[in-house]
Every structure is written in structure tokens, then in C-alpha cells.
Scaffold this motif. Structure first.
Motif, mmCIF file in Angstrom:
data_model
loop_
_atom_site.group_PDB
_atom_site.id
_atom_site.type_symbol
_atom_site.label_atom_id
_atom_site.label_comp_id
_atom_site.label_asym_id
_atom_site.label_seq_id
_atom_site.Cartn_x
_atom_site.Cartn_y
_atom_site.Cartn_z
ATOM 1 N N UNK A 76 0.839 -1.207 0.000
ATOM 2 C CA UNK A 76 0.000 0.000 0.000
ATOM 3 C C UNK A 76 0.874 1.256 0.000
ATOM 4 N N UNK A 77 1.829 1.348 0.930
ATOM 5 C CA UNK A 77 2.626 2.580 0.973
ATOM 6 C C UNK A 77 3.568 2.685 -0.223
ATOM 7 N N UNK A 78 4.055 1.562 -0.739
ATOM 8 C CA UNK A 78 4.926 1.621 -1.908
ATOM 9 C C UNK A 78 4.156 2.070 -3.141
ATOM 10 N N UNK A 79 2.962 1.530 -3.320
ATOM 11 C CA UNK A 79 2.136 1.952 -4.457
ATOM 12 C C UNK A 79 1.835 3.438 -4.358
ATOM 13 N N UNK A 80 1.441 3.885 -3.179
ATOM 14 C CA UNK A 80 1.168 5.303 -2.954
ATOM 15 C C UNK A 80 2.378 6.158 -3.334
ATOM 16 N N UNK A 81 3.539 5.799 -2.813
ATOM 17 C CA UNK A 81 4.738 6.590 -3.055
ATOM 18 C C UNK A 81 5.164 6.568 -4.525
ATOM 19 N N UNK A 82 5.193 5.386 -5.122
ATOM 20 C CA UNK A 82 5.638 5.274 -6.518
ATOM 21 C C UNK A 82 4.695 6.025 -7.449
ATOM 22 N N UNK A 83 3.403 5.828 -7.269
ATOM 23 C CA UNK A 83 2.432 6.474 -8.161
ATOM 24 C C UNK A 83 2.460 7.989 -7.982
ATOM 25 N N UNK A 84 2.457 8.469 -6.745
ATOM 26 C CA UNK A 84 2.456 9.925 -6.560
ATOM 27 C C UNK A 84 3.772 10.571 -6.979
ATOM 28 N N UNK A 133 11.609 4.864 -8.202
ATOM 29 C CA UNK A 133 11.817 3.468 -7.817
ATOM 30 C C UNK A 133 12.359 3.297 -6.395
ATOM 31 N N UNK A 134 12.770 4.390 -5.761
ATOM 32 C CA UNK A 134 13.329 4.322 -4.402
ATOM 33 C C UNK A 134 12.368 3.647 -3.408
ATOM 34 N N UNK A 135 11.047 3.900 -3.474
ATOM 35 C CA UNK A 135 10.155 3.233 -2.518
ATOM 36 C C UNK A 135 10.224 1.706 -2.552
ATOM 37 N N UNK A 136 10.603 1.139 -3.698
ATOM 38 C CA UNK A 136 10.724 -0.324 -3.767
ATOM 39 C C UNK A 136 11.827 -0.837 -2.863
ATOM 40 N N UNK A 188 16.968 -0.218 10.117
ATOM 41 C CA UNK A 188 17.499 1.132 9.898
ATOM 42 C C UNK A 188 17.464 1.469 8.401
ATOM 43 N N UNK A 189 17.929 0.544 7.569
ATOM 44 C CA UNK A 189 17.941 0.779 6.122
ATOM 45 C C UNK A 189 16.522 0.943 5.595
ATOM 46 N N UNK A 190 15.590 0.135 6.114
ATOM 47 C CA UNK A 190 14.183 0.276 5.712
ATOM 48 C C UNK A 190 13.702 1.684 5.984
ATOM 49 N N UNK A 191 13.949 2.162 7.202
ATOM 50 C CA UNK A 191 13.474 3.504 7.568
ATOM 51 C C UNK A 191 14.151 4.596 6.750
ATOM 52 N N UNK A 192 15.407 4.398 6.411
ATOM 53 C CA UNK A 192 16.101 5.385 5.564
ATOM 54 C C UNK A 192 15.407 5.477 4.206
ATOM 55 N N UNK A 193 15.096 4.336 3.602
ATOM 56 C CA UNK A 193 14.466 4.353 2.282
ATOM 57 C C UNK A 193 13.006 4.795 2.341
#
Length: 187
Positions: free
Chosen positions: A89-97, A117-120, A156-161
């Protein structure tokens, strides 16, 4: 990567952006709080690796101990049900917007267009976090030193991205607004 990025630019229409926004808002307003309450009830704690920025392997083991057997089972179940869907859900939101906004002002030839593509990367590290913490929880009280050691850096890496993706989205929104003002002035 460029082909995938371009596909998102071509499919991220105003309607797609609106739909992604509505789904994200509904999910974060209704499903996420309900899941947080359910998790706190089952684990007996509001502390979770998923919502922490950093934790040591020892803190992860303390969480596992605090959760108890039923709480650990609930934690693992949530990672492979709810937490499979939320990153989508959040990746789709971020990539599309990001694609929709950036597509209005970043030239097609620019390498900056790949930022959509960064949200992926955030989603991939979210799934890796879920796997590593679930292994620790599932094997507890037996130690899982490799997964316990990997879990926190992965988080940590997840939160950075993920955070970085929201910064990219914000920058794209500002760029989009500036571009719209320029267009209005020119007309």
C-alpha cells in the motif's frame, strides 16, 4: 530499471494518483490503528521492531521474551498477513504519486526520474525485516544470532528508504507546484 520507471510514469495518471492516495489514507486511518491495537493486545507491548528505528539484538530478544509465546505467534502471523499488504500500500502510494508529480516537471532524459523506484527499496527492506524478526521470534528462546544481528541494520535501512521516499515525494510536490505556477504565469 529505466523501463520499469518509465512504465510507472506512463501509468501514473491523475486518477491513479487519487486512487493511491485514497487507499493509503483509508489504510493508515482505519486498518493501521486497528492492527496496532490488536498487536498491543496480543503481545502485551507497544514496542515492536517494525516501529523502532534501532534496537540491539539483546533488545530484540527482550521483546520476544516480553511478548510471550502467544504474542510471538501473533507477531509472526501479523508479519505474514497485515505486513505483507501494508508495504504494498505505501509503496504503491509513493511510486504512483512520485511518478505523477515528477512526470510533470522532470525531463524524460533526466536520470532523476529513477527516483520513483526508491520506494521499492523501502518495501524490500521491510520484507527482509519481517523475515529476520519472525525467525528470531519463531525460534525463541533458542538464539538466532545471524538473524538477530541482521534485523536492526535492516530496519534502519528500511526507515532510511521509506523516510527518504517521503522526502522525495515532498520535493516532487514542491517541484510540481512551482511548475504549475510557471505554467499559469506563461498563459
Amino acid at each position: 530499471m529505466k523501463r520499469i520507471s518509465n512504465w510507472f510514469y506512463s501509468t501514473s495518471t491523475s486518477w491513479a494518483a487519487l486512487a493511491a492516495l485514497v487507499v493509503f489514507l483509508l489504510f493508515t486511518s482505519f486498518v493501521l490503528p486497528q492492527q496496532a491495537r490488536r498487536s498491543e493486545l496480543k503481545t502485551g507491548s507497544s514496542v515492536s521492531p517494525d516501529t523502532s528505528f534501532y534496537y540491539s539484538p539483546q533488545e530484540l530478544y527482550r521483546m520476544a521474551e516480553r511478548y510471550g509465546e502467544e504474542g510471538r505467534k501473533a507477531y509472526i502471523q501479523a508479519r505474514f498477513s497485515f505486513d505483507l499488504i501494508f508495504p504494498l500500500v505505501y509503496t504503491t502510494f509513493l511510486v504512483v504519486l512520485i511518478s505523477w508529480l515528477a512526470g510533470a516537471f522532470i525531463p524524460e532524459s533526466s536520470p532523476w526520474r529513477l527516483l520513483n523506484l526508491v520506494p521499492f527499496l523501502g518495501m524490500a527492506f521491510d520484507y527482509l525485516e519481517n523475515i529476520s524478526t519472525s525467525i528470531v521470534m519463531g525460534r525463541f528462546p533458542d538464539p538466532s544470532p545471524l538473524f538477530a544481528a541482521l534485523a536492526s541494520p535492516i530496519t534502519v535501512i528500511k526507515w532510511i528508504f521509506v523516510t527518504g521516499s517521503f522526502f522525495i515525494l515532498s520535493a516532487c510536490a514542491v517541484g510540481w507546484i512551482i511548475n504549475r505556477f510557471r505554467e499559469i504565469r506563461q498563459n
